[in-house]
Design a protein around this motif. Structure first.
Motif, mmCIF file in Angstrom:
data_model
loop_
_atom_site.group_PDB
_atom_site.id
_atom_site.type_symbol
_atom_site.label_atom_id
_atom_site.label_comp_id
_atom_site.label_asym_id
_atom_site.label_seq_id
_atom_site.Cartn_x
_atom_site.Cartn_y
_atom_site.Cartn_z
ATOM 1 N N VAL A 82 -32.206 0.811 15.573
ATOM 2 C CA VAL A 82 -32.369 1.360 14.225
ATOM 3 C C VAL A 82 -31.092 1.169 13.420
ATOM 4 C CG1 VAL A 82 -32.914 3.417 12.878
ATOM 5 C CG2 VAL A 82 -34.096 3.012 15.023
ATOM 6 N N ALA A 83 -29.930 1.301 14.069
ATOM 7 C CA ALA A 83 -28.661 1.092 13.375
ATOM 8 C C ALA A 83 -28.512 -0.360 12.917
ATOM 9 C CB ALA A 83 -27.498 1.479 14.286
ATOM 10 N N VAL A 84 -28.917 -1.308 13.754
ATOM 11 C CA VAL A 84 -28.865 -2.726 13.366
ATOM 12 C C VAL A 84 -29.809 -2.983 12.200
ATOM 13 C CG1 VAL A 84 -29.400 -5.071 14.127
ATOM 14 C CG2 VAL A 84 -28.119 -3.528 15.632
ATOM 15 N N ALA A 85 -30.988 -2.369 12.239
ATOM 16 C CA ALA A 85 -31.940 -2.534 11.139
ATOM 17 C C ALA A 85 -31.372 -1.985 9.838
ATOM 18 C CB ALA A 85 -33.252 -1.820 11.478
ATOM 19 N N ALA A 86 -30.746 -0.804 9.899
ATOM 20 C CA ALA A 86 -30.138 -0.221 8.702
ATOM 21 C C ALA A 86 -29.010 -1.097 8.180
ATOM 22 C CB ALA A 86 -29.625 1.189 9.011
ATOM 23 N N THR A 87 -28.238 -1.690 9.095
ATOM 24 C CA THR A 87 -27.163 -2.592 8.685
ATOM 25 C C THR A 87 -27.716 -3.808 7.938
ATOM 26 O OG1 THR A 87 -25.825 -1.918 10.594
ATOM 27 C CG2 THR A 87 -25.221 -3.980 9.499
ATOM 28 N N GLY A 88 -28.802 -4.370 8.472
ATOM 29 C CA GLY A 88 -29.419 -5.512 7.805
ATOM 30 C C GLY A 88 -29.913 -5.165 6.410
ATOM 31 N N LEU A 89 -30.540 -3.981 6.261
ATOM 32 C CA LEU A 89 -31.034 -3.558 4.951
ATOM 33 C C LEU A 89 -29.888 -3.226 4.003
ATOM 34 C CD1 LEU A 89 -34.040 -1.298 6.014
ATOM 35 C CD2 LEU A 89 -34.144 -3.576 4.974
ATOM 36 N N ALA A 90 -28.761 -2.798 4.546
ATOM 37 C CA ALA A 90 -27.620 -2.449 3.697
ATOM 38 C C ALA A 90 -26.865 -3.686 3.217
ATOM 39 C CB ALA A 90 -26.668 -1.521 4.458
ATOM 40 N N LEU A 91 -26.781 -4.718 4.057
ATOM 41 C CA LEU A 91 -25.909 -5.858 3.744
ATOM 42 C C LEU A 91 -26.647 -7.113 3.279
ATOM 43 C CD1 LEU A 91 -23.338 -5.629 6.696
ATOM 44 C CD2 LEU A 91 -23.052 -4.854 4.336
ATOM 45 N N TRP A 92 -27.856 -7.338 3.796
ATOM 46 C CA TRP A 92 -28.525 -8.616 3.517
ATOM 47 C C TRP A 92 -29.967 -8.422 3.049
ATOM 48 C CZ3 TRP A 92 -26.075 -8.058 8.488
ATOM 49 C CH2 TRP A 92 -24.792 -8.588 8.527
ATOM 50 N N ALA A 140 -30.187 2.866 3.069
ATOM 51 C CA ALA A 140 -29.824 2.211 4.331
ATOM 52 C C ALA A 140 -28.427 2.620 4.783
ATOM 53 C CB ALA A 140 -29.912 0.695 4.172
ATOM 54 N N TRP A 141 -27.492 2.704 3.845
ATOM 55 C CA TRP A 141 -26.126 3.096 4.208
ATOM 56 C C TRP A 141 -26.081 4.515 4.773
ATOM 57 C CZ3 TRP A 141 -22.449 -0.098 5.197
ATOM 58 C CH2 TRP A 141 -22.339 -1.303 4.504
ATOM 59 N N SER A 142 -26.828 5.432 4.160
ATOM 60 C CA SER A 142 -26.818 6.812 4.648
ATOM 61 C C SER A 142 -27.422 6.894 6.048
ATOM 62 C CB SER A 142 -27.581 7.725 3.683
ATOM 63 O OG SER A 142 -28.946 7.325 3.581
ATOM 64 N N ALA A 143 -28.489 6.129 6.293
ATOM 65 C CA ALA A 143 -29.082 6.114 7.630
ATOM 66 C C ALA A 143 -28.079 5.591 8.652
ATOM 67 C CB ALA A 143 -30.344 5.255 7.635
ATOM 68 N N LEU A 144 -27.361 4.547 8.290
ATOM 69 C CA LEU A 144 -26.376 3.964 9.206
ATOM 70 C C LEU A 144 -25.267 4.954 9.516
ATOM 71 C CD1 LEU A 144 -25.381 1.521 10.772
ATOM 72 C CD2 LEU A 144 -24.280 0.696 8.677
ATOM 73 N N VAL A 145 -24.776 5.638 8.504
ATOM 74 C CA VAL A 145 -23.701 6.624 8.716
ATOM 75 C C VAL A 145 -24.179 7.745 9.632
ATOM 76 C CG1 VAL A 145 -22.329 8.396 7.563
ATOM 77 C CG2 VAL A 145 -22.488 6.105 6.572
ATOM 78 N N ALA A 174 -31.954 10.687 9.411
ATOM 79 C CA ALA A 174 -31.650 9.297 9.065
ATOM 80 C C ALA A 174 -32.937 8.499 8.844
ATOM 81 C CB ALA A 174 -30.812 8.660 10.175
ATOM 82 N N HIS A 175 -33.875 8.637 9.774
ATOM 83 C CA HIS A 175 -35.139 7.904 9.653
ATOM 84 C C HIS A 175 -35.912 8.325 8.410
ATOM 85 C CE1 HIS A 175 -39.144 6.391 10.635
ATOM 86 N NE2 HIS A 175 -39.597 7.622 10.442
ATOM 87 N N THR A 176 -35.965 9.625 8.135
ATOM 88 C CA THR A 176 -36.783 10.122 7.021
ATOM 89 C C THR A 176 -36.247 9.654 5.680
ATOM 90 O OG1 THR A 176 -37.385 12.081 8.320
ATOM 91 C CG2 THR A 176 -37.709 12.200 5.925
ATOM 92 N N ILE A 177 -34.931 9.660 5.514
ATOM 93 C CA ILE A 177 -34.346 9.179 4.258
ATOM 94 C C ILE A 177 -34.795 7.746 3.991
ATOM 95 C CG2 ILE A 177 -32.184 8.498 3.145
ATOM 96 C CD1 ILE A 177 -30.865 10.910 4.492
ATOM 97 N N LEU A 178 -34.765 6.927 5.023
ATOM 98 C CA LEU A 178 -35.111 5.519 4.860
ATOM 99 C C LEU A 178 -36.620 5.321 4.700
ATOM 100 C CD1 LEU A 178 -33.738 2.793 4.710
ATOM 101 C CD2 LEU A 178 -33.878 2.619 7.206
ATOM 102 N N TYR A 179 -37.404 6.027 5.520
ATOM 103 C CA TYR A 179 -38.855 5.809 5.479
ATOM 104 C C TYR A 179 -39.487 6.372 4.209
ATOM 105 C CZ TYR A 179 -43.732 5.599 6.790
ATOM 106 O OH TYR A 179 -45.070 5.322 6.789
ATOM 107 N N THR A 180 -39.086 7.575 3.823
ATOM 108 C CA THR A 180 -39.695 8.209 2.654
ATOM 109 C C THR A 180 -39.530 7.357 1.406
ATOM 110 O OG1 THR A 180 -39.297 10.398 3.593
ATOM 111 C CG2 THR A 180 -39.733 10.295 1.234
#
Length: 422
Positions: A310-320, A392-397, A252-258
């Motif tokens: 990290v889940a809250v951060a991914a949610t923020g990047l996915a929605l706002w 972001a969505w994939s990291a959250l899932v 999850a982290h790598t998908i988002l960071y890369t």
């Protein structure tokens, strides 16, 4: 700070290090930690080794355009220099850990760092794509050797009650590499050339070799590793949940960071990539400090909190993510949640595995790097199919099952009550 050296002896699963009897009976020939403080010069050398390992892996990410041009390949092909490094680590960590189990730890660390110096030098001087890929694979092998011993080495340099803090100090090299090393390497590559960035890595590694030789105490190898294969470690209660969390959380982290630069560019914040990474890195350092201070008493709480942040951060990047302030806040929460995760996972693996700690650490290193390689490839596939918003969505899932496993592993793996060896 005189202390005793010891050979490792079998203990019950769930304990750390060696028995008190073995410590008392050990020869008095290797300097070690005092009873009440960390051996900071030695641990900072290990942190620098972690920094070299992490930065060598990720440095091409900021240099891909120049590397692809000079090597005569496309940027996607140049990007595989990161993937082949991770594959080199994933494929060799377990067999190398077994083959070198009886080596003194200092000699093994020096050998791995020498491998980095050689591989980065060849990468800097190579003008052939094939040779560059071979050098990167060799660097990945050196990383497999290093990662299989660094956390355990840090623990064995520290007093029993400070083992968690020792690992936390050693692991500071990861966020420093990601937040400061990659931007600095990118700047150097743009100001001079990408080859210079890799040669600077070689120079840093040569200085580190002298530092390790002078200030890091040796520790003996582990005689019982060969008799504790990975399959035996997997049967120890708690090891599988830790390894499962490692695989999915790192993915999850790598998908988002890369692909954070790609995501920010899609949001119109491409020029702020360095700043966002700096916020992420500063929060990661704070996270490591908090984990080092609390891990002895609150390992499970810290693991749950890190996953949620990290889940809250991914949610923020996915929605706002259309708001710059939300992006910066998400980067801070992401770093605060992620920074201490390597320490938490390696400590949890060691706690759970007991006698089989080395085998469990080798498995963790393998899965970690497999997740990094898979994250790069999966992220590229998601981008092609769904665009930058999918990161972001994939990291959250992926973080949903991570949280479920952490919460379920209350007895073994991430126990509510941690009881390391007294």
């Amino acid at each position: 700070m005189p202390a005793t050296t010891h050979a490792d002896t079998p203990e019950a699963p769930g304990t750390l290090g060696t028995s008190e009897a073995s410590r008392e009976a050990a020869p008095q020939d290797t300097p070690g930690p005092s009873a009440d403080r960390l051996p900071l010069p030695a641990l900072l050398a290990l942190a620098t080794a972690v920094f070299v390992t992490s930065l060598t892996e990720t440095l091409p990410a900021g240099l891909l355009p120049a590397m692809s041009s000079d090597l005569g390949v496309g940027e996607s092909a140049a990007g595989q220099t990161v993937t082949v490094y991770a594959l080199g680590t994933a494929l060799t960590a377990i067999p190398l850990a077994a083959a070198t189990a009886r080596w003194p730890r200092k000699r093994l660390l020096l050998a791995s760092m020498a491998g980095f110096a050689a591989a980065n030098t060849v990468t800097a001087l190579s003008s052939a794509y094939t040779l560059t890929m071979v050098a990167r694979f060799v660097a990945g092998i050196a990383a497999g050797l290093a990662w299989a011993l660094l956390a355990g080495y840090a623990r064995r340099l520290a007093p029993r009650h400070l083992e968690g803090r020792a690992v936390a100090v050693a692991m500071t090299g990861i966020p420093l590499a990601l937040s400061l090393g990659v931007p600095a390497g990118t700047f150097l590559g743009q100001a001079v050339n990408w080859q210079t960035a890799f040669l600077v890595m070689t120079g840093l590694t040569l200085l580190l070799l002298a530092w390790i030789a002078a200030l890091v105490p040796d520790r003996p190898g582990r005689e019982h590793f060969a008799g504790t294969p990975v399959r035996a470690a997997l049967r120890v209660p708690g090891v599988l949940p830790v390894l499962a969390v490692t695989l999915v959380f790192v993915l999850a982290h790598t998908i988002l960071y890369t692909y954070i630069a790609t995501l920010l560019d899609d949001l119109g914040l491409g020029d702020a990539t360095d700043t966002v990474l700096l916020v992420f890195g500063a929060a990661s350092l704070l996270s490591i400090w908090l984990v080092g201070a609390l891990i002895h008493r609150r390992l499970r709480t810290l693991m749950v909190a890190g996953t949620l942040l990290v889940a809250v951060a991914a949610t923020g990047l996915a929605l706002w993510a259309d708001s710059a302030s939300v992006v910066y806040a998400a980067a801070a929460l992401w770093g605060l949640g992620w920074g201490g995760v390597p320490t938490l996972l390696q400590t949890s693996a060691g706690d759970a595995a007991g006698d089989a700690a080395d085998a469990a650490q080798a498995a963790l290193v393998t899965l970690w790097n497999a997740a990094m390689a898979a994250g790069g490839m999966l992220g590229g596939l998601l981008f092609g199919l769904f665009g930058a918003g999918a990161f972001a969505w994939s990291a959250l899932v992926l973080l949903v099952p991570v949280l479920a496993v952490v919460l379920a592993a209350r007895t073994h793996g991430f126990p509510a009550r941690r009881t390391p060896t007294a």
